[in-house]
Design an enzyme around this catalytic site. Structure first.
Site, short mmCIF file in Angstrom:
data_model
loop_
_atom_site.label_atom_id
_atom_site.label_comp_id
_atom_site.label_asym_id
_atom_site.label_seq_id
_atom_site.Cartn_x
_atom_site.Cartn_y
_atom_site.Cartn_z
N GLU A 102 0.81 -1.22 0.00
CA GLU A 102 0.00 0.00 0.00
C GLU A 102 0.86 1.29 0.00
O GLU A 102 0.57 2.22 -0.75
CB GLU A 102 -0.87 -0.06 1.25
CG GLU A 102 -1.94 0.98 1.34
CD GLU A 102 -2.51 1.02 2.76
OE1 GLU A 102 -2.32 0.05 3.53
OE2 GLU A 102 -3.15 2.04 3.08
N THR A 124 3.48 -7.96 -0.38
CA THR A 124 3.50 -7.74 1.07
C THR A 124 3.11 -9.07 1.72
O THR A 124 2.17 -9.72 1.26
CB THR A 124 2.55 -6.65 1.58
OG1 THR A 124 2.36 -6.83 2.99
CG2 THR A 124 1.17 -6.67 0.94
N ASP A 126 1.65 -9.30 4.30
CA ASP A 126 0.38 -9.07 5.01
C ASP A 126 -0.85 -9.40 4.16
O ASP A 126 -1.94 -9.59 4.70
CB ASP A 126 0.28 -7.60 5.46
CG ASP A 126 1.42 -7.20 6.38
OD1 ASP A 126 2.07 -8.09 6.94
OD2 ASP A 126 1.66 -5.99 6.52
N GLY A 169 1.23 -9.04 10.27
CA GLY A 169 0.03 -8.78 9.48
C GLY A 169 -0.50 -7.37 9.63
O GLY A 169 -1.50 -7.00 9.02
N ARG A 266 2.87 -19.78 27.52
CA ARG A 266 4.11 -19.25 26.92
C ARG A 266 3.77 -18.49 25.63
O ARG A 266 2.92 -18.93 24.85
CB ARG A 266 5.07 -20.38 26.55
CG ARG A 266 5.61 -21.13 27.74
CD ARG A 266 6.62 -20.30 28.54
NE ARG A 266 7.23 -21.08 29.59
CZ ARG A 266 6.75 -21.22 30.84
NH1 ARG A 266 5.61 -20.62 31.17
NH2 ARG A 266 7.39 -21.95 31.73
N THR A 273 11.16 -13.81 11.13
CA THR A 273 11.41 -15.11 10.47
C THR A 273 10.35 -15.32 9.38
O THR A 273 10.60 -16.00 8.39
CB THR A 273 11.31 -16.29 11.46
OG1 THR A 273 10.06 -16.22 12.12
CG2 THR A 273 12.42 -16.26 12.49
O1 F6P Z 1 4.26 -4.96 6.23
C1 F6P Z 1 5.02 -6.07 6.45
C2 F6P Z 1 5.42 -6.17 7.90
O2 F6P Z 1 6.19 -7.36 8.05
C3 F6P Z 1 4.26 -6.15 8.90
O3 F6P Z 1 3.60 -7.38 9.01
C4 F6P Z 1 4.99 -5.73 10.16
O4 F6P Z 1 4.13 -5.11 11.09
C5 F6P Z 1 6.00 -4.77 9.64
O5 F6P Z 1 6.22 -5.09 8.28
C6 F6P Z 1 7.32 -4.81 10.36
O6 F6P Z 1 8.12 -3.82 9.82
P1 F6P Z 1 9.66 -3.67 10.13
O7 F6P Z 1 10.37 -4.74 9.36
O8 F6P Z 1 9.98 -2.31 9.61
O9 F6P Z 1 9.87 -3.83 11.58
#
Ligand code: F6P
Length: 342
Positions: A102, A124, A126, A169, A266, A273
């Site tokens: 986006e 993405t 997500d 996500g 936990r 990853t």
């Molecule tokens: O948009 C992809 C994403 O992996 C999201 O799921 C996550 O919140 C974000 O990027 C993490 O971003 P960064 O790698 O900048 O910490």
């Protein structure tokens, strides 16, 4: 023709396969391909690399992106867009391929409105981009999360514990829903469907009364319970696109669930990853198809468009449509998953 190609935002497995497709298809037309480094940042300072089939021929199986990426937003920088347009001219680029979600594609759309010949490729992990059924990287993230859930099941059962698996996500629950369903989780918590802490306690107690000795909860990083005053976030600091860093919900739930139910609990955060390592075969094939389509769009002069997957067909949609609204998990899909959780 001289084509520039870049990837912006978080990396996603399959980006290199898409890049390979763009380079290979362009070389059929004898087009020159210029790789732009670090997303939009590379167009602000002309950090580029000439690409050819020899350079990309083996990259389809590699995770990450050989051009590097960044979350740079030229529209958040003084004269950023003007600099980009000047550098596109300086580099002699006739068209641009922007691979992103986006954020990256909203920049592409704005540049298109300013006269830049640009097409998009959806990526993405997500999977929250409209106009396409799936985005590059999602399948790999789901596979990694599913594998983690499969593995966690044995330790959860041996110790008769509740294990909370936190997945990425952002503000959508696509990864949580797909991995939770595929991994046979007992509860899936996503931002699209509000939930309360008391619902979690009830389900866990019911499972125990039915003789179930362990439970696996999959929670999306953006899914905070309704009875918590503030949403759980990792940091209030925003990136150039206005996103706060999410994460930490599983640790909060771990503490509360243990306190309120007495069940040993936990938290496991899968974190980056999910975005790392080799793409699945599905992501490689999707990336190849979307990459070739992006080159077709340039050949046909269809700028301001994004290659996309609809059903089993690769089609194109206006970038404007893809970024117009976030694609969220439907209630229908969520309910389907609910019937599977036992
Ligand atoms: O948009 C992809 C994403 O992996 C999201 O799921 C996550 O919140 C974000 O990027 C993490 O971003 P960064 O790698 O900048 O910490």
């Amino acid at each position: 023709m001289k084509i520039g190609v870049l990837a912006g935002g978080g990396d996603a497995p399959g980006l290199n396969a898409a890049l390979k497709a763009v380079v290979m298809k362009s070389s059929e037309y004898d087009w020159e391909i210029i790789g732009i480094k670090r997303g939009w940042a590379g167009l602000l300072d002309c950090d580029v690399q000439v690409l050819n089939p020899d350079i990309v021929k083996h990259i389809h199986s590699e995770g990450g992106i050989i051009l590097y990426t960044s979350r740079t937003n030229p529209f958040a920088i003084e004269n950023g867009p003007q600099k980009i347009i000047k550098n596109i001219e300086k580099l002699g680029l006739n068209a641009l391929v922007a691979m992103g979600g986006e954020d990256t594609l909203s920049v592409a759309q704005k540049l298109y409105e300013m006269g830049v010949s640009v097409v998009g490729i959806p990526k993405t992990i997500d999977n929250d981009l409209s106009g396409t059924d799936y985005t590059i990287g999602f399948d790999t993230a789901v596979s990694i999360a599913t594998d983690a859930i499969d593995r966690l099941r044995t330790t959860a059962e041996s110790h008769q514990r509740v294990i909370i698996v936190e997945v990425m996500g952002r503000n959508t629950g696509w990864i949580a829903l797909f991995a939770g369903l595929a991994g046979g989780a007992h509860m899936i918590l996503i931002p699209e469907v509000p939930y309360s802490l008391s619902e979690i306690y009830e389900i866990l107690k019911k499972r125990q009364s039915e003789g179930e000795v362990y439970s696996i909860i999959v929670v999306s990083e953006g899914a905070s319970p309704i009875d918590m005053k503030n949403a759980i976030i990792r940091s209030k600091q925003k990136d150039e696109f206005g996103h706060m860093r999410l994460g930490g919900i599983s640790q909060v739930l771990e503490r509360i669930i243990e306190e309120k139910t007495g069940f040993e609990t936990r938290a496991v955060t899968l974190g980056h990853t999910q975005r790392s390592g080799a793409p699945t075969a599905c992501d490689r094939v999707l990336a190849a198809r979307l990459g070739v389509k992006a080159v077709d769009l340039i050949k046909e002069g269809k700028f301001g468009m994004m290659s996309s997957l609809q059903g089993n067909n690769i089609v194109s949609v206006p970038l404007k449509e893809a970024i117009a609204r976030r694609k969220t998990v439907s209630l229908e899909l969520y309910n389907l998953a609910q019937s599977f959780l036992k």
